[in-house]
Structure formats: C-alpha cells, structure tokens
Scaffold this motif. Structure first.
Motif, PDB file in Angstrom:
ATOM      1  N   GLU A 168      -5.788  -4.861  15.996  1.00 45.01           N
ATOM      2  CA  GLU A 168      -4.623  -4.124  16.491  1.00 45.01           C
ATOM      3  C   GLU A 168      -4.052  -3.176  15.441  1.00 45.01           C
ATOM      4  O   GLU A 168      -3.634  -2.070  15.768  1.00 45.01           O
ATOM      5  CB  GLU A 168      -3.550  -5.102  16.960  1.00 45.01           C
ATOM      6  N   VAL A 169      -4.037  -3.597  14.195  1.00 42.79           N
ATOM      7  CA  VAL A 169      -3.449  -2.770  13.137  1.00 42.79           C
ATOM      8  C   VAL A 169      -4.417  -1.694  12.651  1.00 42.79           C
ATOM      9  O   VAL A 169      -4.012  -0.569  12.388  1.00 42.79           O
ATOM     10  CB  VAL A 169      -2.986  -3.656  11.954  1.00 42.79           C
ATOM     11  N   PHE A 170      -5.702  -2.034  12.545  1.00 43.73           N
ATOM     12  CA  PHE A 170      -6.666  -1.138  11.893  1.00 43.73           C
ATOM     13  C   PHE A 170      -7.741  -0.578  12.828  1.00 43.73           C
ATOM     14  O   PHE A 170      -8.728  -0.035  12.341  1.00 43.73           O
ATOM     15  CB  PHE A 170      -7.347  -1.870  10.735  1.00 43.73           C
ATOM     16  N   CYS A 171      -7.556  -0.672  14.106  1.00 46.76           N
ATOM     17  CA  CYS A 171      -8.588  -0.274  15.065  1.00 46.76           C
ATOM     18  C   CYS A 171      -9.152   1.119  14.803  1.00 46.76           C
ATOM     19  O   CYS A 171     -10.361   1.310  14.790  1.00 46.76           O
ATOM     20  CB  CYS A 171      -8.049  -0.347  16.489  1.00 46.76           C
ATOM     21  N   LYS A 172      -8.290   2.099  14.568  1.00 47.61           N
ATOM     22  CA  LYS A 172      -8.762   3.469  14.360  1.00 47.61           C
ATOM     23  C   LYS A 172      -9.234   3.707  12.937  1.00 47.61           C
ATOM     24  O   LYS A 172      -9.969   4.649  12.674  1.00 47.61           O
ATOM     25  CB  LYS A 172      -7.665   4.449  14.739  1.00 47.61           C
ATOM     26  N   VAL A 173      -8.833   2.853  12.010  1.00 45.60           N
ATOM     27  CA  VAL A 173      -9.195   3.010  10.600  1.00 45.60           C
ATOM     28  C   VAL A 173     -10.585   2.443  10.331  1.00 45.60           C
ATOM     29  O   VAL A 173     -11.369   3.026   9.595  1.00 45.60           O
ATOM     30  CB  VAL A 173      -8.145   2.330   9.693  1.00 45.60           C
TER      31      VAL A 173
ATOM     32  N   VAL B 237       0.848  -1.201   0.000  1.00 46.57           N
ATOM     33  CA  VAL B 237       0.000   0.000   0.000  1.00 46.57           C
ATOM     34  C   VAL B 237       0.881   1.247   0.000  1.00 46.57           C
ATOM     35  O   VAL B 237       0.652   2.186  -0.772  1.00 46.57           O
ATOM     36  CB  VAL B 237      -0.962  -0.002   1.216  1.00 46.57           C
ATOM     37  N   LEU B 238       1.908   1.263   0.849  1.00 41.54           N
ATOM     38  CA  LEU B 238       2.829   2.406   0.911  1.00 41.54           C
ATOM     39  C   LEU B 238       3.556   2.598  -0.413  1.00 41.54           C
ATOM     40  O   LEU B 238       3.694   3.724  -0.896  1.00 41.54           O
ATOM     41  CB  LEU B 238       3.838   2.211   2.039  1.00 41.54           C
ATOM     42  N   MET B 239       4.011   1.506  -1.020  1.00 38.12           N
ATOM     43  CA  MET B 239       4.702   1.595  -2.308  1.00 38.12           C
ATOM     44  C   MET B 239       3.757   2.105  -3.391  1.00 38.12           C
ATOM     45  O   MET B 239       4.197   2.707  -4.357  1.00 38.12           O
ATOM     46  CB  MET B 239       5.285   0.245  -2.712  1.00 38.12           C
ATOM     47  N   GLY B 240       2.466   1.869  -3.214  1.00 36.67           N
ATOM     48  CA  GLY B 240       1.468   2.371  -4.154  1.00 36.67           C
ATOM     49  C   GLY B 240       1.055   3.804  -3.885  1.00 36.67           C
ATOM     50  O   GLY B 240       0.199   4.349  -4.571  1.00 36.67           O
ATOM     51  N   GLY B 241       1.641   4.428  -2.866  1.00 39.62           N
ATOM     52  CA  GLY B 241       1.390   5.837  -2.606  1.00 39.62           C
ATOM     53  C   GLY B 241       0.323   6.144  -1.577  1.00 39.62           C
ATOM     54  O   GLY B 241      -0.046   7.307  -1.391  1.00 39.62           O
ATOM     55  N   LEU B 242      -0.207   5.131  -0.904  1.00 34.80           N
ATOM     56  CA  LEU B 242      -1.229   5.366   0.118  1.00 34.80           C
ATOM     57  C   LEU B 242      -0.720   4.892   1.476  1.00 34.80           C
ATOM     58  O   LEU B 242       0.416   4.439   1.590  1.00 34.80           O
ATOM     59  CB  LEU B 242      -2.532   4.662  -0.277  1.00 34.80           C
ATOM     60  N   THR B 243      -1.564   5.001   2.502  1.00 34.12           N
ATOM     61  CA  THR B 243      -1.161   4.659   3.862  1.00 34.12           C
ATOM     62  C   THR B 243      -2.185   3.725   4.509  1.00 34.12           C
ATOM     63  O   THR B 243      -3.255   3.465   3.950  1.00 34.12           O
ATOM     64  CB  THR B 243      -1.048   5.918   4.742  1.00 34.12           C
ATOM     65  N   ARG B 244      -1.854   3.286   5.708  1.00 34.97           N
ATOM     66  CA  ARG B 244      -2.784   2.442   6.470  1.00 34.97           C
ATOM     67  C   ARG B 244      -4.123   3.146   6.644  1.00 34.97           C
ATOM     68  O   ARG B 244      -5.182   2.506   6.595  1.00 34.97           O
ATOM     69  CB  ARG B 244      -2.165   2.110   7.835  1.00 34.97           C
ATOM     70  N   GLU B 245      -4.108   4.442   6.838  1.00 34.57           N
ATOM     71  CA  GLU B 245      -5.353   5.189   7.047  1.00 34.57           C
ATOM     72  C   GLU B 245      -6.240   5.202   5.808  1.00 34.57           C
ATOM     73  O   GLU B 245      -7.425   5.499   5.888  1.00 34.57           O
ATOM     74  CB  GLU B 245      -5.033   6.617   7.496  1.00 34.57           C
ATOM     75  N   ASP B 246      -5.686   4.871   4.652  1.00 33.05           N
ATOM     76  CA  ASP B 246      -6.457   4.812   3.404  1.00 33.05           C
ATOM     77  C   ASP B 246      -7.078   3.438   3.149  1.00 33.05           C
ATOM     78  O   ASP B 246      -7.809   3.265   2.176  1.00 33.05           O
ATOM     79  CB  ASP B 246      -5.548   5.176   2.223  1.00 33.05           C
ATOM     80  N   VAL B 247      -6.792   2.464   3.999  1.00 29.67           N
ATOM     81  CA  VAL B 247      -7.319   1.105   3.799  1.00 29.67           C
ATOM     82  C   VAL B 247      -8.827   1.114   4.014  1.00 29.67           C
ATOM     83  O   VAL B 247      -9.326   1.587   5.039  1.00 29.67           O
ATOM     84  CB  VAL B 247      -6.621   0.100   4.733  1.00 29.67           C
ATOM     85  N   VAL B 248      -9.558   0.597   3.016  1.00 28.33           N
ATOM     86  CA  VAL B 248     -11.018   0.565   3.087  1.00 28.33           C
ATOM     87  C   VAL B 248     -11.572  -0.858   3.138  1.00 28.33           C
ATOM     88  O   VAL B 248     -12.738  -1.058   3.477  1.00 28.33           O
ATOM     89  CB  VAL B 248     -11.668   1.322   1.900  1.00 28.33           C
ATOM     90  N   MET B 249     -10.734  -1.863   2.813  1.00 28.64           N
ATOM     91  CA  MET B 249     -11.217  -3.243   2.795  1.00 28.64           C
ATOM     92  C   MET B 249     -10.104  -4.204   3.172  1.00 28.64           C
ATOM     93  O   MET B 249      -8.986  -4.087   2.673  1.00 28.64           O
ATOM     94  CB  MET B 249     -11.745  -3.608   1.396  1.00 28.64           C
ATOM     95  N   VAL B 250     -10.431  -5.140   4.044  1.00 29.43           N
ATOM     96  CA  VAL B 250      -9.543  -6.247   4.390  1.00 29.43           C
ATOM     97  C   VAL B 250     -10.325  -7.536   4.168  1.00 29.43           C
ATOM     98  O   VAL B 250     -11.456  -7.669   4.628  1.00 29.43           O
ATOM     99  CB  VAL B 250      -9.081  -6.173   5.863  1.00 29.43           C
ATOM    100  N   ARG B 251      -9.722  -8.448   3.425  1.00 24.76           N
ATOM    101  CA  ARG B 251     -10.306  -9.785   3.258  1.00 24.76           C
ATOM    102  C   ARG B 251      -9.295 -10.782   3.777  1.00 24.76           C
ATOM    103  O   ARG B 251      -8.105 -10.678   3.467  1.00 24.76           O
ATOM    104  CB  ARG B 251     -10.594 -10.083   1.794  1.00 24.76           C
ATOM    105  N   TYR B 252      -9.777 -11.738   4.557  1.00 24.36           N
ATOM    106  CA  TYR B 252      -8.832 -12.740   5.038  1.00 24.36           C
ATOM    107  C   TYR B 252      -9.437 -14.135   4.925  1.00 24.36           C
ATOM    108  O   TYR B 252     -10.649 -14.318   4.971  1.00 24.36           O
ATOM    109  CB  TYR B 252      -8.350 -12.438   6.453  1.00 24.36           C
ATOM    110  N   TYR B 253      -8.523 -15.065   4.736  1.00 26.38           N
ATOM    111  CA  TYR B 253      -8.871 -16.461   4.523  1.00 26.38           C
ATOM    112  C   TYR B 253      -8.096 -17.287   5.538  1.00 26.38           C
ATOM    113  O   TYR B 253      -6.872 -17.145   5.650  1.00 26.38           O
ATOM    114  CB  TYR B 253      -8.494 -16.892   3.099  1.00 26.38           C
TER     115      TYR B 253
END
Length: 136
Positions: A103-108, A71-87
């Motif tokens: 723990e990582v995305f609590c405030k996001v 995400v950082l290499m793509g120019g955005l940050t953790r605060e820009d994360v809008v979707m998490v999918r996990y398997y």
C-alpha cells in the motif's frame, strides 16, 4: 498517528526521533551517507509505548510511517526508497506486513526482504522495518 507527530530532529548526518531505544542502545534513527539515507529498524513504538498490540498490519503501517519520517528528515522522499527489510515474529504475519508495504510503496517498487525472527526487544512488537533511500 500522523507521521508529523513523531518529532524527529536532524543533526547533520544523523536523524534522531527521541525514541527510547535510540538513547538506551546508542544509535541514530537514520544516518545520511552521501546520497543515501539508511534508517534503523523501526517498530510501532511511539512515545515509549508499543502501539496496535496484536495487529501486525497496523504495527507495520506505524513503523513505515516512522521510517519515512526519518527519510524525509534526511532530505529524501518515499519515491527515493530502494530497499525495505522487515522482520516478523510470526509466520502468519508476512501477508499483513506485505500488504502494508504494498500500500505504501506500490508505485515505488523497492527491493524487499522479509525475515522471520525469534523475537524483538519487546514481546508486544510483531514487526520491525528498515528502509534505505537513495537519491538517483
């Protein structure tokens, strides 16, 4: 493992981590599409080795770290994360992975979907995580 040790490179609209599966199966770690960064599924594989065998929480934290580096290499940050999918491959691992995500995305507070699957490409892998980020 620190996120900075992953060694990703951005080539325009694609981000590559040098991971073995990217080359073997012909995909990018992430694709930058306009204001979005879409990160492929990430596991706890670092330098070709599955890390934290048997520990779904630590595997999730490693996978999230790899995904966030993309995400950082793509120019955005953790605060820009809008979707998490996990398997996960085991029902009992949902809470461990959920704890890592919290723990990582609590405030996001991104949208999130968790799915149980029959297995991943390597049987030592317990979790795979995808992330999407959007510049808002």
């Amino acid at each position: 493992m620190s996120v900075s040790s992953i060694g990703m490179e951005s080539t325009g609209y694609r981000v590559f981590s040098g991971g073995i599966w990217e080359e073997k199966y012909g995909y990018a770690r992430a694709v930058v599409a306009g204001e979005r960064v879409i990160v492929s599924g990430c596991t706890a594989t670092v330098d070709g080795e599955v890390r934290h065998v048997g520990d779904p929480y630590k595997q999730a934290m490693t996978a999230i770290g790899i995904a966030l580096e993309a995400v950082l290499m793509g120019g955005l940050t953790r605060e820009d994360v809008v979707m998490v999918r996990y398997y996960v491959v085991e029902q009992r691992h949902f809470d461990f992975v959920g704890q890592a995500i919290r723990e990582v995305f609590c405030k996001v507070r991104p949208a999130c979907t968790g799915v149980r699957v029959a297995g991943l490409v390597d049987p030592r892998m317990l979790v795979e995580i995808e992330i999407e980020a959007l510049r808002t």
